[in-house]
Design an enzyme around this catalytic site. Structure first.
Site, PDB file in Angstrom:
ATOM      1  N   GLU A  12      17.303 -18.328  -6.388  1.00  0.00           N
ATOM      2  CA  GLU A  12      16.996 -16.965  -6.815  1.00  0.00           C
ATOM      3  C   GLU A  12      16.553 -16.935  -8.286  1.00  0.00           C
ATOM      4  OE1 GLU A  12      16.361 -14.279  -5.452  1.00  0.00           O
ATOM      5  OE2 GLU A  12      16.709 -12.729  -6.928  1.00  0.00           O
ATOM      6  N   TRP A  19      -2.616  -2.808  -1.775  1.00  0.00           N
ATOM      7  CA  TRP A  19      -2.327  -4.244  -1.885  1.00  0.00           C
ATOM      8  C   TRP A  19      -3.244  -4.886  -0.859  1.00  0.00           C
ATOM      9  CZ3 TRP A  19      -0.708  -8.365   1.110  1.00  0.00           C
ATOM     10  CH2 TRP A  19      -0.235  -9.485   0.404  1.00  0.00           C
ATOM     11  N   LYS A  40      12.927 -15.604  -9.543  1.00  0.00           N
ATOM     12  CA  LYS A  40      12.735 -14.544 -10.557  1.00  0.00           C
ATOM     13  C   LYS A  40      11.751 -15.004 -11.608  1.00  0.00           C
ATOM     14  CE  LYS A  40      13.876 -11.895  -8.861  1.00  0.00           C
ATOM     15  NZ  LYS A  40      14.404 -11.668  -7.609  1.00  0.00           N
ATOM     16  N   ASN A  83      -2.090   2.066   5.439  1.00  0.00           N
ATOM     17  CA  ASN A  83      -1.193   0.989   5.038  1.00  0.00           C
ATOM     18  C   ASN A  83      -0.922   0.161   6.286  1.00  0.00           C
ATOM     19  OD1 ASN A  83       0.972  -0.570   4.172  1.00  0.00           O
ATOM     20  ND2 ASN A  83       2.447   1.076   4.382  1.00  0.00           N
ATOM     21  N   GLY A  84      -1.285  -1.123   6.262  1.00  0.00           N
ATOM     22  CA  GLY A  84      -1.040  -1.964   7.442  1.00  0.00           C
ATOM     23  C   GLY A  84      -2.253  -2.802   7.768  1.00  0.00           C
ATOM     24  N   CYS A 143       0.848  -1.194   0.000  1.00  0.00           N
ATOM     25  CA  CYS A 143       0.000   0.000   0.000  1.00  0.00           C
ATOM     26  C   CYS A 143       0.884   1.245   0.000  1.00  0.00           C
ATOM     27  CB  CYS A 143      -0.948   0.090   1.177  1.00  0.00           C
ATOM     28  SG  CYS A 143      -2.132  -1.245   1.245  1.00  0.00           S
ATOM     29  N   LYS A 200       6.360  -4.757  -3.580  1.00  0.00           N
ATOM     30  CA  LYS A 200       7.804  -4.669  -3.348  1.00  0.00           C
ATOM     31  C   LYS A 200       8.138  -4.611  -1.867  1.00  0.00           C
ATOM     32  CE  LYS A 200      11.983  -3.164  -5.182  1.00  0.00           C
ATOM     33  NZ  LYS A 200      12.342  -4.567  -5.460  1.00  0.00           N
ATOM     34  N   ARG A 219       4.333  -0.530  -4.486  1.00  0.00           N
ATOM     35  CA  ARG A 219       3.940  -1.022  -3.167  1.00  0.00           C
ATOM     36  C   ARG A 219       2.610  -1.777  -3.185  1.00  0.00           C
ATOM     37  NH1 ARG A 219       6.823   1.497   0.860  1.00  0.00           N
ATOM     38  NH2 ARG A 219       5.223   0.953   2.351  1.00  0.00           N
ATOM     39  N   HIS A 244      16.581 -37.058  -5.718  1.00  0.00           N
ATOM     40  CA  HIS A 244      15.671 -37.444  -4.627  1.00  0.00           C
ATOM     41  C   HIS A 244      14.269 -36.884  -4.822  1.00  0.00           C
ATOM     42  CE1 HIS A 244      19.098 -39.122  -2.578  1.00  0.00           C
ATOM     43  NE2 HIS A 244      19.752 -38.005  -2.818  1.00  0.00           N
ATOM     44  N   GLU A 251       8.121 -15.306 -10.164  1.00  0.00           N
ATOM     45  CA  GLU A 251       7.561 -13.994  -9.805  1.00  0.00           C
ATOM     46  C   GLU A 251       7.000 -13.252 -11.017  1.00  0.00           C
ATOM     47  OE1 GLU A 251       9.871 -11.704  -6.247  1.00  0.00           O
ATOM     48  OE2 GLU A 251      11.077 -12.147  -8.002  1.00  0.00           O
TER      49      GLU A 251
END
Ligand code: G6P
Length: 614
Positions: free
Chosen positions: A487, A75, A491, A101-102, A2, A609, A27, A510, A494
């Protein structure tokens, strides 16, 4: 998570707020809204991105001069992302508008009490409860807006940055924060409030970073006042922003992510600036030097973070144990804080965070602090909560990272962690003089080697076109390159929404090997000297099952070239620093695949983000 922006001054507020929202869109981008005040309160909100809100404005009759207002990009946490749940939320009497925001954790009990008092709610959000609560307190106790906000917040459990306006007090804006960031910008006859400084920098470089539990009131008269929740007036500390507008623009690139990938030779160099000199044979972090005695007593290092920062922490585990021979552990911040961890006074806790605001990382270090551990922050955003909460630290100096998928912050984090391992190694006498010098020269060579990899972008784009229709992908690496495999897979999933998994190469046998067939691209990072033959065997195992192998190899490699379907060569480097090179082609591969699949690379669905909620 947010984005919040507010304006009070003499200019037209709407364009300032919309531009601010666009800067904060990283955000969250589920819905956006504004509330503007000039006698009447006008609220516009719309599901989707800020651009949808702008179109909505065209359809509505928004005439007249509004020189104050608040705006929000969301968000979703409580309630689906739709027009009704979008912020701002308005009080029952239609006078007060609030953005948030929160998360308000005790919203249910407050809502119940308000319903009994006759309040009705239209949305599913905790935020609407808060604005009704402020309205109730204001009218029952006959308080000013700032007083009502302060009193209401003393009863709130949760995390918030809020900004509030009131039709009956049209010359002020009230803001407050607890565990979510809020910055006050002080311009010429104007004020700004925002989640970060990016909407503000165009107008002023004078800012105040609000502290937890502070309530700020800005007035059209030019006055502003900050009070704590228990009503003590605070002496404000004005900071000067060191941020340039071109740092937050795309600079000719089609996407922030591509700009940030291509910035890496420079940003890695800046992360090392003044911290290493191979001719004079030293590498050090100023933040460690100030606390050398304390650090020498450390018996164990615990690194914590989330997402990509957690992957950087994993590389640091290899670096610190290998080069400085100090027991090191890596913890997801969200697990660390809730599993009753053993934390000792001689622990050296490193918090890794690009934003410096990730709620779980912040909570984890607060817990460690209570137990007496020494806290070190490795953070990008200057003045952020984690930077302020830690005893010492090193900024990574990557500059603003706006693409939601982290790229340049990752390589800068690893660079700083490599310097940390070298500094620790020197202090603990674990590195021979020769090897130490070799490592220094090797680390200094990273920026030019990254530039060399970037020049292979066309080839990487071609490989992307060959595998872009896959539904699954596997990333394999060993040792230092195992976290890089994680990573690389992160990427890809995402931004392209292809399911991808990172695995230690040997573990493939395995489980994941069962998935391999001719449709499965397998990206193998095969640059390690130490386990080269083993990785070659792993590639053969994939090929035997008809998997498509994309191998990241060291320049001049011959064996894997003959085995793999595609190879991407990277320059040779001392093995501990290979992650700084091997991750770069994986960033580009994910970028091109996502673009070819028509995905929004800078703002992937459902992600944000800066994750300021648990
Ligand atoms: C979010 C972002 C990731 C980031 C993670 C941790 O999930 O989308 O890119 O790695 O948060 O963020 P931090 O700011 O603490 O590094």
């Amino acid at each position: 998570m947010c984005g919040i922006v507010a304006y009070l001054g003499n200019k037209q507020a709407y364009p300032i707020l919309i531009e601010g929202l666009k800067r904060l869109e990283y955000r969250g981008y589920d819905s956006a809204g504004v509330a503007l005040l000039n006698g009447d309160l006008t609220v516009l909100k719309k599901q989707g991105k800020v651009s949808a809100l702008e179109q909505h404005k065209e359809e509505s009759s928004l005439n007249g001069k509004f020189n104050m207002g608040i705006a929000h990009t969301r968000w979703a946490t409580h309630g689906a992302p739709n027009d009704i749940n979008a912020h701002p939320h308005v009080s029952g009497d239609g006078n007060i508008a609030l953005i948030h925001n929160g998360i308000i954790e005790n919203y249910a009990s407050i809502k119940e009490a308000l319903v009994e008092l006759g309040h009705t709610f239209t949305s599913d959000t905790d935020t609407e409860v808060l604005v009704h609560f402020i309205e109730e307190i204001k009218s029952k106790q006959n308080l000013s807006l700032e007083e009502a906000v302060r009193v209401a917040l003393t009863k709130i459990v949760g995390a918030y940055a809020i900004v509030v306006i009131d039709k009956n007090e049209p010359d002020k804006i009230v803001g407050a924060r607890l565990s979510s960031p809020l910055v006050l910008g002080i311009g010429e006859d104007e004020f700004f409030l925002a989640s970060d400084a990016t909407p503000i920098i165009k107008y002023t470089n004078k800012v105040i970073y609000l502290e937890d539990g502070e309530v700020v009131t800005v007035s059209r008269s030019g006055d502003y006042e900050i009070r704590t929740l228990d009503n003590k007036v605070q002496v404000p500390k004005i900071s000067e922003l060191d941020l340039k507008i071109d740092e937050i623009e795309k600079g000719g690139y089609p996407h922030y992510m591509l700009k940030e990938i291509f910035q890496q030779p420079k940003t890695i160099g800046e992360s090392m600036g003044g911290r290493i000199n191979s001719h004079e044979a030293w590498a050090m972090l100023g933040g460690m030097r100030q606390h050398e005695n304390r650090i020498k007593q450390s018996e164990r290092i615990v690194l914590t973070g989330c997402g990509t920062s957690w992957h950087a922490a994993m590389i640091a585990e290899y670096l610190l144990e290998d080069l400085a021979r100090i027991p090191t552990e890596v913890e997801y911040a969200s697990e660390f804080r809730y599993r009753n961890p053993i934390i000792r006074e001689n622990d050296f806790i490193v918090a890794l965070s690009q934003s410096g605001e990730t709620a779980d990382t912040l909570a984890a270090i607060k817990l460690a602090k209570e137990k007496g551990a020494f806290l070190y922050g490795v953070v990008n955003v200057i003045g952020s909560s984690i930077a302020r909460e830690t005893h010492s630290g090193s900024y990574i100096h990557a500059g603003p990272e706006i693409g939601v998928a982290s790229t340049k912050a990752f390589t800068s984090q690893v660079t700083v962690l490599a310097l940390m391992a070298l500094h620790f190694g020197k202090l603990r006498g674990t590195l021979s003089e020769d090897y130490y010098r070799k490592l220094l020269a090797s680390l200094e060579s990273v920026p030019s080697k990254v530039a060399r990899i970037l020049s292979k972008d066309d080839k990487i784009k071609y490989i992307a076109s060959e595998i872009k229709n896959a539904s699954n992908a596997l990333y394999l690496g060993r040792g230092y390159n195992f976290p890089v495999a994680l990573e690389g897979a992160l990427k890809l999933k995402e931004i392209s929404y292809i399911h991808a998994e990172g695995y230690p190469a040997a573990e493939m046998k395995h489980g994941p090997i069962a998935l391999i067939d001719m449709y499965m691209p397998v990206v193998v990072i095969a640059t390690n000297k130490s386990a080269y033959e083993k990785v070659v065997s792993n590639i053969q195992e994939v090929k035997a099952r008809k998997g498509v192998v994309i191998a990241i190899v060291t320049e001049g490699d011959k064996i894997i070239k003959d085995l793999a379907d595609y190879i991407i060569e990277i320059p040779e480097i001392e093995e501990p620093f290979t992650p700084l090179l091997s991750v770069v082609p994986l960033q580009l591969l994910a970028y091109h695949i996502a673009l070819m699949r028509g995905c929004n690379v800078d703002q992937p669905r459902n992600l944000a983000k800066s994750v300021t909620v648990e």
